[in-house]
Design a protein around this motif. Structure first.
Motif, PDB file in Angstrom:
ATOM      1  N   UNK A 110      37.332  37.035  35.167  1.00  0.00           N
ATOM      2  CA  UNK A 110      37.795  36.164  34.088  1.00  0.00           C
ATOM      3  C   UNK A 110      38.067  36.933  32.810  1.00  0.00           C
ATOM      4  N   UNK A 111      37.194  37.844  32.471  1.00  0.00           N
ATOM      5  CA  UNK A 111      37.374  38.668  31.276  1.00  0.00           C
ATOM      6  C   UNK A 111      38.610  39.554  31.424  1.00  0.00           C
ATOM      7  N   UNK A 112      38.794  40.120  32.600  1.00  0.00           N
ATOM      8  CA  UNK A 112      39.968  40.961  32.858  1.00  0.00           C
ATOM      9  C   UNK A 112      41.245  40.135  32.710  1.00  0.00           C
ATOM     10  N   UNK A 113      41.233  38.904  33.217  1.00  0.00           N
ATOM     11  CA  UNK A 113      42.411  38.043  33.091  1.00  0.00           C
ATOM     12  C   UNK A 113      42.728  37.782  31.618  1.00  0.00           C
ATOM     13  N   UNK A 114      41.709  37.516  30.830  1.00  0.00           N
ATOM     14  CA  UNK A 114      41.912  37.314  29.393  1.00  0.00           C
ATOM     15  C   UNK A 114      42.473  38.568  28.734  1.00  0.00           C
ATOM     16  N   UNK A 115      41.948  39.714  29.115  1.00  0.00           N
ATOM     17  CA  UNK A 115      42.430  40.977  28.549  1.00  0.00           C
ATOM     18  C   UNK A 115      43.886  41.263  28.941  1.00  0.00           C
ATOM     19  N   UNK A 116      44.332  40.685  30.056  1.00  0.00           N
ATOM     20  CA  UNK A 116      45.705  40.883  30.526  1.00  0.00           C
ATOM     21  C   UNK A 116      46.653  39.806  30.012  1.00  0.00           C
ATOM     22  N   UNK A 117      46.164  38.891  29.189  1.00  0.00           N
ATOM     23  CA  UNK A 117      47.038  37.907  28.560  1.00  0.00           C
ATOM     24  C   UNK A 117      46.861  36.466  28.979  1.00  0.00           C
ATOM     25  N   UNK A 118      45.987  36.194  29.938  1.00  0.00           N
ATOM     26  CA  UNK A 118      45.739  34.806  30.326  1.00  0.00           C
ATOM     27  C   UNK A 118      45.083  34.072  29.162  1.00  0.00           C
ATOM     28  N   UNK A 119      45.367  32.783  29.039  1.00  0.00           N
ATOM     29  CA  UNK A 119      44.781  32.011  27.940  1.00  0.00           C
ATOM     30  C   UNK A 119      43.918  30.852  28.420  1.00  0.00           C
ATOM     31  N   UNK A 120      44.053  30.472  29.694  1.00  0.00           N
ATOM     32  CA  UNK A 120      43.303  29.344  30.247  1.00  0.00           C
ATOM     33  C   UNK A 120      42.447  29.835  31.413  1.00  0.00           C
ATOM     34  N   UNK A 121      41.292  30.386  31.097  1.00  0.00           N
ATOM     35  CA  UNK A 121      40.427  30.974  32.120  1.00  0.00           C
ATOM     36  C   UNK A 121      39.074  30.264  32.111  1.00  0.00           C
ATOM     37  N   UNK A 122      38.644  29.832  33.285  1.00  0.00           N
ATOM     38  CA  UNK A 122      37.330  29.211  33.448  1.00  0.00           C
ATOM     39  C   UNK A 122      36.557  29.975  34.514  1.00  0.00           C
ATOM     40  N   UNK A 123      35.238  29.945  34.403  1.00  0.00           N
ATOM     41  CA  UNK A 123      34.366  30.549  35.406  1.00  0.00           C
ATOM     42  C   UNK A 123      33.476  29.451  35.979  1.00  0.00           C
ATOM     43  N   UNK A 124      33.538  29.292  37.303  1.00  0.00           N
ATOM     44  CA  UNK A 124      32.618  28.372  37.972  1.00  0.00           C
ATOM     45  C   UNK A 124      31.333  29.145  38.181  1.00  0.00           C
ATOM     46  N   UNK A 125      30.396  28.959  37.264  1.00  0.00           N
ATOM     47  CA  UNK A 125      29.191  29.793  37.252  1.00  0.00           C
ATOM     48  C   UNK A 125      28.240  29.515  38.411  1.00  0.00           C
ATOM     49  N   UNK A 126      28.377  28.384  39.081  1.00  0.00           N
ATOM     50  CA  UNK A 126      27.544  28.126  40.259  1.00  0.00           C
ATOM     51  C   UNK A 126      28.012  28.939  41.450  1.00  0.00           C
TER      52      UNK A 126
END
Length: 60
Positions: free
Chosen positions: A27-43
């Motif tokens: 998720x962090x990598x996606x944000x660093x590559x320009x994604x703006x709508x990133x969620x993590x299903x923490x379960x």
């Protein structure tokens, strides 16, 4: 890797994995590559797979 996998970073992305740790990294990598709508299903799979009310598909 996102380009190689043809991931559209303009679309919402939900990251999951076995325990939640790797999903955060992806998720962090996606944000660093320009994604703006990133969620993590923490379960992640640990939670999903343990609850029989959630659907699971097994490919043989």
């Amino acid at each position: 890797m996102f380009n190689k996998a043809e991931v559209d970073l303009a679309k919402p992305i939900i990251c999951t994995c076995g325990s939640g740790v790797t999903a955060c990294v992806v998720g962090f990598a996606a944000l660093m590559c320009g994604a703006t709508q990133v969620s993590v299903y923490d379960g992640s799979w640990s939670e999903w797979g343990a609850d029989t009310q959630y659907p699971v598909t097994v490919d043989a």
